[in-house]
Design a protein around this motif. Structure first.
Motif, short mmCIF file in Angstrom:
data_model
loop_
_atom_site.label_atom_id
_atom_site.label_comp_id
_atom_site.label_asym_id
_atom_site.label_seq_id
_atom_site.Cartn_x
_atom_site.Cartn_y
_atom_site.Cartn_z
N GLY A 290 0.80 -1.22 0.00
CA GLY A 290 0.00 0.00 0.00
C GLY A 290 0.83 1.26 0.00
N ARG A 291 0.22 2.33 0.48
CA ARG A 291 0.86 3.65 0.45
C ARG A 291 1.16 4.13 1.86
NH1 ARG A 291 -3.60 7.14 -2.19
NH2 ARG A 291 -4.79 5.98 -0.65
N LEU A 292 2.13 5.02 1.95
CA LEU A 292 2.50 5.62 3.23
C LEU A 292 2.70 7.11 3.02
CD1 LEU A 292 3.23 5.12 6.21
CD2 LEU A 292 5.59 4.85 5.50
N ALA A 293 1.87 7.92 3.66
CA ALA A 293 2.01 9.37 3.61
C ALA A 293 2.90 9.82 4.76
CB ALA A 293 0.64 10.04 3.69
N GLY A 294 3.84 10.71 4.46
CA GLY A 294 4.77 11.18 5.48
C GLY A 294 4.74 12.69 5.62
N GLU A 295 5.34 13.18 6.71
CA GLU A 295 5.39 14.61 7.00
C GLU A 295 6.80 15.14 6.76
OE1 GLU A 295 4.30 17.74 10.63
OE2 GLU A 295 4.41 15.58 11.00
N SER A 296 6.87 16.33 6.18
CA SER A 296 8.17 16.95 5.90
C SER A 296 8.01 18.47 6.00
CB SER A 296 8.66 16.54 4.51
OG SER A 296 9.96 17.06 4.29
N VAL A 297 8.96 19.20 5.48
CA VAL A 297 8.86 20.66 5.37
C VAL A 297 9.23 21.04 3.95
CG1 VAL A 297 9.34 21.14 7.80
CG2 VAL A 297 11.23 20.92 6.21
N ASP A 298 8.63 22.12 3.44
CA ASP A 298 8.94 22.56 2.09
C ASP A 298 10.15 23.49 2.09
OD1 ASP A 298 8.05 25.02 2.98
OD2 ASP A 298 6.17 24.96 1.84
N ALA A 299 10.44 24.07 0.93
CA ALA A 299 11.63 24.93 0.79
C ALA A 299 11.58 26.15 1.69
CB ALA A 299 11.78 25.36 -0.67
N ASP A 300 10.37 26.54 2.10
CA ASP A 300 10.22 27.70 2.98
C ASP A 300 10.09 27.31 4.45
OD1 ASP A 300 10.28 29.49 0.80
OD2 ASP A 300 8.16 29.08 0.40
N GLY A 301 10.30 26.03 4.74
CA GLY A 301 10.24 25.57 6.12
C GLY A 301 8.84 25.32 6.65
N ARG A 302 7.85 25.33 5.76
CA ARG A 302 6.47 25.10 6.18
C ARG A 302 6.16 23.60 6.23
NH1 ARG A 302 3.67 28.81 1.69
NH2 ARG A 302 5.01 27.38 0.49
N ARG A 303 5.29 23.23 7.16
CA ARG A 303 4.87 21.83 7.29
C ARG A 303 4.23 21.37 5.98
NH1 ARG A 303 -0.11 19.36 10.83
NH2 ARG A 303 0.75 17.29 11.25
N SER A 304 4.63 20.21 5.49
CA SER A 304 4.08 19.69 4.25
C SER A 304 4.01 18.17 4.33
CB SER A 304 4.92 20.13 3.05
OG SER A 304 6.23 19.61 3.17
N PHE A 305 3.33 17.58 3.35
CA PHE A 305 3.12 16.13 3.36
C PHE A 305 3.56 15.55 2.03
CE2 PHE A 305 0.25 18.06 6.35
CZ PHE A 305 0.42 17.27 7.48
N VAL A 306 4.11 14.35 2.08
CA VAL A 306 4.64 13.69 0.89
C VAL A 306 4.18 12.24 0.87
CG1 VAL A 306 6.67 15.17 0.75
CG2 VAL A 306 6.77 13.07 2.09
N LEU A 307 4.19 11.65 -0.31
CA LEU A 307 3.92 10.23 -0.43
C LEU A 307 5.25 9.51 -0.25
CD1 LEU A 307 1.43 8.51 -0.87
CD2 LEU A 307 1.97 8.42 -3.29
N THR A 308 5.52 9.10 1.01
CA THR A 308 6.83 8.57 1.37
C THR A 308 7.08 7.19 0.76
OG1 THR A 308 6.68 9.75 3.47
CG2 THR A 308 8.30 7.98 3.33
N LEU A 309 6.05 6.37 0.72
CA LEU A 309 6.20 5.01 0.23
C LEU A 309 5.01 4.66 -0.65
CD1 LEU A 309 7.93 2.35 0.60
CD2 LEU A 309 6.25 1.70 2.32
N SER A 310 5.27 4.18 -1.84
CA SER A 310 4.21 3.76 -2.74
C SER A 310 4.76 2.66 -3.64
CB SER A 310 3.70 4.93 -3.57
OG SER A 310 2.55 4.57 -4.31
N THR A 311 4.84 1.47 -3.08
CA THR A 311 5.52 0.36 -3.77
C THR A 311 4.54 -0.44 -4.61
OG1 THR A 311 5.24 -0.93 -1.74
CG2 THR A 311 7.34 0.17 -2.05
N ARG A 312 3.96 0.22 -5.60
CA ARG A 312 3.03 -0.44 -6.50
C ARG A 312 3.66 -0.56 -7.89
NH1 ARG A 312 -2.18 3.12 -5.99
NH2 ARG A 312 -0.64 4.73 -6.38
N GLU A 313 3.04 -1.38 -8.71
CA GLU A 313 3.61 -1.61 -10.03
C GLU A 313 3.72 -0.33 -10.85
OE1 GLU A 313 1.12 -3.27 -8.72
OE2 GLU A 313 1.19 -5.41 -9.11
#
Length: 446
Positions: A290-313
């Protein structure tokens, strides 16, 4: 031609391209007993208004769960879902969202998935959870495949308390993958000696708690035995509300925790769509489907979210994929998150306690009914009755009296010789009047 725009020539061309002569050839693998011998007994053509009337009449023959006292469970449970849940998930930004193939522009979707994962991890007592699966049964099968990848073994041991549908899904996928499954006999009492079956060839042990028959299982010793032999413990649940009161599977040593989240935020819906929950230890995250959504920061240091893991075909080489899931019940996962957020930790605990109290009150009343035995002593909101005669016939007689009494075990285990057993579930939706109606209908139907 409004609804059937293809001509006979069009159909012949498509069949020729596929390589078959008749449409019936497409169903060659289906058992003959499952195929209709003639068209359904429906009018050949009607206007849209007439069709609506006909299907309204047909649906009126059903007995909705909220119309009569309702005690059906066995993997799908009736709970009260606040109106605010349905209102929020129907907002267009949620209702029309799909899988975030471009995660950087799907911040709202990713944030809700991140919150969902956090809730599931906390509920199950695990380090990390994915962004949901199709349902509990497929999540269980994916957990077995994941255990095979981690242990490099190909044999799964299934508890006799595992929901029969879950066991069948695991066995089907295992057979197609040429893996081995060892399924123990149905375990009504929860006393099976599954530890004695664990050896160095076992990849994982799959145990449900509360189990199919309602028994609560202490997984600690099973987990220890698994780990001594290099196997993983897959803990399964079908009633998500139970996690608000019971010891989390992760705290009992489970390596992978999977189950059905329908009870929180999602109505019965005639069997779906539902939402599968999947959580595991951090060390195993790269083999998680399945998928895993993760938390990070963008270039301006703001809280952001990314698709950390998506191991599909679609995202990686096919032979490296850990899941064939192309999408999931994202809206159902959102409904889960909204409902659980509204409840909060204390609210979920109160809800779980109310479920348990209602079930205990019903069980105590049923213990006083002649020719009825309550087989469980430790349960959450579901338990098993042994009744005089055939439980399936009893359920029909009680339904005629306006009470949906439960699920006959023989419906899900038709060859197990358990025709006198009845699964009964009682949630927060059941009132004292419902319980009294159950007892009266039961006494009048035995």
């Amino acid at each position: 031609m409004r609804y059937l725009p293809l001509s006979d020539a069009d159909r012949k061309a498509m069949l020729a391209t596929i390589g078959v002569d008749r449409i019936e050839d497409l169903y060659a693998d289906a058992p003959a007993s499952a195929l209709l011998k003639e068209p359904l007994d429906l009018p050949r053509h009607k206007s849209e208004l007439e069709v609506e009337r006909i299907f309204s009449q047909l649906s009126a023959r059903n007995t909705p769960a909220g119309r009569v006292p309702f005690f059906i469970g066995a993997g799908a449970y009736r709970h009260h879902v606040p109106a605010s849940v349905d209102h929020l998930i129907q907002r267009s930004e949620f209702l029309t969202s799909y899988t975030p193939y471009q995660p950087e522009i799907s911040q709202g979707t990713l944030q809700t998935l991140f919150e969902f994962q956090t809730q599931v991890a906390l509920l199950t007592g695990m380090d990390v959870a994915n962004a949901s699966m199709y349902d509990g049964s497929t999540a269980t099968a994916e957990a077995v495949l994941m255990a095979h990848r981690l242990t490099k073994r190909r044999k799964a041991l299934l508890s006799g308390g595992l929901h029969p549908h879950y066991a069948e899904v695991v066995q089907t996928i295992s057979r197609l993958a040429e893996d081995e499954t060892l399924a123990m006999a149905p375990d009504v009492s929860g006393a099976e000696d599954i530890i004695a079956k664990i050896d160095d060839t076992i990849s994982c042990v799959v145990v449900q708690t509360p189990d199919f028959f309602g028994n609560l299982r202490d997984l600690t010793k099973i987990a220890d035995a698994c780990h001594r032999h290099g196997a993983l413990l897959v803990a399964v649940f079908t009633e998500a509300v139970s996690l608000g009161l019971l010891t989390a599977p992760g705290a009992m040593g489970a390596d992978i925790v999977v189950g059905e989240g329908q009870s929180i935020g999602n109505a019965l819906n005639f069997g779906g769509p539902y939402v599968g929950l999947f959580a595991t230890r951090h060390d195993y995250v790269r083999q998680m489907p399945g998928r895993l959504a993760g938390e990070s920061v963008d270039a301006d240091g703001r809280r952001s979210f990314v698709l950390t893991l998506s191991t599909r075909e679609q995202h990686i080489r096919r032979d490296k994929a850990t899941s064939n899931i192309c999408t999931n019940s994202g809206l159902c996962a959102l409904a889960f998150t909204i409902h659980l957020t509204l409840l909060g930790e204390a609210g979920l605990t109160r809800l779980a306690k109310l479920n348990h109290a209602n079930a205990v009150a019903l069980a105590e009343m049923l213990e006083r009914v002649p020719n009825v035995d309550v087989l469980n002593r430790n349960f959450f909101n579901e338990f098993t009755l042994r009744v005089k005669g055939d439980a399936a016939a009893l359920v029909e007689r009680m339904a005629a009296k306006g009470v949906l009494a439960g699920v006959p075990v023989s419906r899900l285990l038709p060859k197990a010789g358990l025709d006198d057993l009845l699964l009964v579930a009682s949630s927060e939706t059941n009132t004292p009047e419902d319980r009294a109606a159950f007892v009266a209908a039961l006494e009048g139907s035995l």
